[in-house]
Design an enzyme around this catalytic site. Structure first.
Site, PDB file in Angstrom:
ATOM      1  N   TRP A   1      -8.424   7.903  -4.236  1.00  0.00           N
ATOM      2  CA  TRP A   1      -8.063   6.582  -3.704  1.00  0.00           C
ATOM      3  C   TRP A   1      -9.301   5.709  -3.612  1.00  0.00           C
ATOM      4  O   TRP A   1     -10.404   6.193  -3.403  1.00  0.00           O
ATOM      5  CB  TRP A   1      -7.461   6.724  -2.295  1.00  0.00           C
ATOM      6  CG  TRP A   1      -6.184   7.504  -2.256  1.00  0.00           C
ATOM      7  CD1 TRP A   1      -6.027   8.794  -1.915  1.00  0.00           C
ATOM      8  CD2 TRP A   1      -4.879   7.016  -2.572  1.00  0.00           C
ATOM      9  NE1 TRP A   1      -4.728   9.169  -1.989  1.00  0.00           N
ATOM     10  CE2 TRP A   1      -3.981   8.090  -2.394  1.00  0.00           C
ATOM     11  CE3 TRP A   1      -4.378   5.787  -2.990  1.00  0.00           C
ATOM     12  CZ2 TRP A   1      -2.619   7.977  -2.611  1.00  0.00           C
ATOM     13  CZ3 TRP A   1      -3.019   5.678  -3.196  1.00  0.00           C
ATOM     14  CH2 TRP A   1      -2.143   6.765  -3.026  1.00  0.00           C
TER      15      TRP A   1
ATOM     16  N   ILE B   1       1.089   7.058   0.363  1.00  0.00           N
ATOM     17  CA  ILE B   1       0.583   5.967   1.193  1.00  0.00           C
ATOM     18  C   ILE B   1      -0.920   5.828   0.966  1.00  0.00           C
ATOM     19  O   ILE B   1      -1.652   6.830   1.021  1.00  0.00           O
ATOM     20  CB  ILE B   1       0.841   6.259   2.687  1.00  0.00           C
ATOM     21  CG1 ILE B   1       2.314   6.553   2.916  1.00  0.00           C
ATOM     22  CG2 ILE B   1       0.372   5.099   3.555  1.00  0.00           C
ATOM     23  CD1 ILE B   1       2.592   7.323   4.172  1.00  0.00           C
ATOM     24  N   CYS B   2      -1.334   4.619   0.694  1.00  0.00           N
ATOM     25  CA  CYS B   2      -2.764   4.366   0.500  1.00  0.00           C
ATOM     26  C   CYS B   2      -3.349   3.973   1.854  1.00  0.00           C
ATOM     27  O   CYS B   2      -3.290   2.813   2.256  1.00  0.00           O
ATOM     28  CB  CYS B   2      -2.960   3.262  -0.530  1.00  0.00           C
ATOM     29  SG  CYS B   2      -4.672   2.877  -0.838  1.00  0.00           S
ATOM     30  N   LEU B   3      -3.871   4.984   2.573  1.00  0.00           N
ATOM     31  CA  LEU B   3      -4.394   4.717   3.918  1.00  0.00           C
ATOM     32  C   LEU B   3      -5.601   5.626   4.124  1.00  0.00           C
ATOM     33  O   LEU B   3      -5.479   6.855   4.016  1.00  0.00           O
ATOM     34  CB  LEU B   3      -3.293   5.033   4.953  1.00  0.00           C
ATOM     35  CG  LEU B   3      -3.668   4.852   6.414  1.00  0.00           C
ATOM     36  CD1 LEU B   3      -3.994   3.390   6.718  1.00  0.00           C
ATOM     37  CD2 LEU B   3      -2.536   5.302   7.330  1.00  0.00           C
TER      38      LEU B   3
ATOM     39  N   HIS C   1       0.818  -1.221   0.000  1.00  0.00           N
ATOM     40  CA  HIS C   1       0.000   0.000   0.000  1.00  0.00           C
ATOM     41  C   HIS C   1       0.854   1.274   0.000  1.00  0.00           C
ATOM     42  O   HIS C   1       0.337   2.354   0.257  1.00  0.00           O
ATOM     43  CB  HIS C   1      -0.940   0.014   1.211  1.00  0.00           C
ATOM     44  CG  HIS C   1      -1.963  -1.072   1.156  1.00  0.00           C
ATOM     45  ND1 HIS C   1      -2.583  -1.581   2.258  1.00  0.00           N
ATOM     46  CD2 HIS C   1      -2.443  -1.791   0.099  1.00  0.00           C
ATOM     47  CE1 HIS C   1      -3.397  -2.551   1.893  1.00  0.00           C
ATOM     48  NE2 HIS C   1      -3.330  -2.692   0.581  1.00  0.00           N
TER      49      HIS C   1
END
Lengths: 149, 414
Positions: A142, A88-90, A81
């Site tokens: 996202w 950052i994919c959060l 991620h």
């Protein structure tokens, strides 16, 4: 008023992070309320043990109502991620942000995301994303689908 | 005062801390649906960005979903011990947060207040204020003479104008108040004066009270009228003299200007009359003379050319006049042709015998417009006739206008 809240809240967070730092997290650069740098150590017993990463937080004057921009700089962890440009994919950094969250809680979330990783590999669309992404990860649309890692 | 920035004496129970600003609640409110508590200001701002509860992200539809937090919560935060915000300035006060506003307003000696004298403008700690007021630059003081209250900075100036101040006369050594002093100086008998005729040469000096006695015996007194007459005349002459001087000055300026212009002019002219003379001084006389010859011959040449051009101009003039005349003639011939054309047309019409005379005018206009000459003028037939009569003599000299040629067949077709 908003600006007073912004500076008071950030100075409070900074004092708190310096007096009572979470394990493996350290503020290295916080000269202004625009951007801070923190180091994040990989937790022992995980895939990232012994590694040290740098996180950059960039705050808008609307913080904490709006989320900060958070990216890895320098040595970027290989993680499904985390893109190789540091994005950052959060979800808590984007649509699930809440003013209750803080620099400390974001760092802990990222640390836990790294710790729960079972296989060091880049995101499947890494090459395409890195080529097309804007400078700020907040401009990316996202989609969050994976709760396991 | 901003309660969000106060410093608390003891660490505060985390349940009393707003998650948004991370300080103890100020004016706490509860969200009805989920029960979470925030500062009123914090949740209002948070909802501007996103209408969910910041803690559990449950949806909040409107601001009306708040209610004030329970009394016990309000009391607990209001009773938290705080330091005075002027702690750094030296205030040692500690007290309940709800009493802080009263403390700052009434008690705190370390609060900064503006000096009561508007002109001063300084911010003074409350404890120092009374001391400051005694020494403030802008404080009011009493004038020792007139008892009026005057600002300290203007006191010096006031002393000179104070109407009640006692002043001693320097001549007769009597004292009186300032307002009467000027008047007294005029008439003080002890004041030293000179004779009224001092300008004419009397050297008498003495006390004012003796002046009238002196005037009686002054040798200049009988000549008073004579002196004043000559004085006036002298002044008039001086004035005139002054005026004349200014005139001369102006004329001088004009002369200077003209001289400058003349010298500039002659410089410029010398470029034409003696262009080589300036440069050839160093080269010697023989060069100079040969250059002169060349110039002379050049000059002759130019003169000849100018003459030739003058002749050509005269020729061109003649040609122009001729041309003008020709144009006029062409015009008149055109008019004649037009007249003839219309006469012919009229005759043709008459020969057909169909159309009335009113129709003719219409057709005349049409022919005029349709004709290749394109003359749109509709000259009344009789005016045309008179013109043609006058111009017939010219007709033999002139070729018919070229454009008439192709028009004639058209006329016949009509």
């Amino acid at each position: 008023m908003s600006n007073a809240l912004f500076t008071k809240r950030l100075s409070k967070e900074l004092v708190d992070l310096k007096i009572n730092p979470p394990v493996g997290i350290e503020v290295t650069e916080a000269d202004t309320f625009k951007s801070w740098k923190l180091t994040l150590d990989g937790v022992d017993g995980t895939l990232y043990a012994g590694e040290r990463f740098t996180l950059e937080f960039r705050f808008s004057p609307n913080y904490p109502m709006e989320s900060p921009e958070v990216v890895f700089t320098g040595n970027i962890p290989i993680h499904p991620h985390i893109y190789s440009n540091g994005h950052i994919c959060l979800n808590v950094l984007y649509n699930q942000w809440s003013p209750v969250l803080s620099v400390r809680s974001v760092c802990l979330s990222i640390q836990s995301m790294l710790s729960s990783c079972t296989c060091k590999e880049p995101p499947p669309d890494n090459n395409h994303y890195v080529k097309t992404a804007k400078a700020s990860p907040k401009q990316t649309q996202w989609s969050f689908h994976d709760d396991s890692v | 005062m901003d309660l969000n920035s106060v410093v608390y004496v003891e660490s505060v129970n985390s349940n009393l801390i707003c998650c948004v600003c991370q300080t103890p609640f100020v004016d706490p409110v509860v969200i009805e649906s989920c029960g979470h508590t925030f500062c009123k200001n914090c949740i209002t701002q948070a909802l501007l960005t996103r209408s969910t509860c910041p803690v559990d992200r449950s949806h909040i539809s409107s601001v009306n979903e708040f209610r004030p937090a329970a009394k016990i919560i309000v009391n607990m935060v209001n009773e938290l011990l705080t330091y005075c915000p002027n702690k750094n300035a030296g205030c040692t006060y500690q007290g309940q947060r709800q009493l802080l506003i009263y403390h700052l307003k009434e008690e705190c000696m370390f609060a900064k207040l503006a000096c009561r004298n508007e002109e001063c403008g300084e911010m003074i700690l409350k404890k120092d204020l009374s001391k400051h007021m005694e020494s403030c630059k802008a404080r009011m003081v009493k004038c020792e003479n007139c008892e009026a209250k005057v600002q300290l900075s203007t006191l010096e100036g006031h002393k000179f104008t104070c109407p009640v101040k006692n002043i001693e006369c320097p001549f007769c050594h009597t004292t009186r108040i300032q307002s009467e002093h000027t008047l007294h100086l005029e008439e003080c008998p002890e004041k030293p004066v000179t004779c009224l005729h001092v300008e004419f040469g009397c050297s008498w000096e003495g006390r004012q009270c003796d002046l009238s006695d002196h005037i009686v015996s002054c040798s200049y007194e009988p000549l008073k009228g004579f002196f004043s007459m000559y004085k006036q005349r002298n002044e008039a002459l001086e004035q005139e003299n002054q005026q004349l001087r200014t005139n001369i000055q102006e004329l001088n300026n004009t002369v200077d200007l003209l001289e400058n212009q003349v010298s500039a002019m002659s410089d410029w002219l010398s470029n034409f009359t003696d262009p080589k003379g300036l440069s050839s001084n160093s080269e010697g006389q023989h060069l100079n003379s040969s250059a002169h010859d060349i110039l002379l011959s050049g000059n002759d040449h130019i003169k000849n050319e100018i003459e030739n051009l003058n002749f050509s101009l005269v020729d061109i003039d003649a040609i122009m006049t001729e041309n003008m005349r020709m144009q006029e003639e062409i015009q008149s011939v055109k008019n004649i042709c037009h007249g003839l054309r219309m006469q012919m047309h009229y005759l043709l019409m008459e020969k057909r015998g169909g159309e009335p005379s009113v129709g003719t005018t219409g057709s005349v206009v049409r022919t005029g417009l349709n004709g290749p000459i394109g003359i749109g003028r509709t000259v009344p037939p009789n005016a045309n006739n008179s013109k043609s009569g006058h111009d017939t003599s010219l007709e033999s000299n002139m070729r018919p206008p070229r454009s008439l040629g192709p028009e004639s067949p058209r006329q016949e077709k009509l």
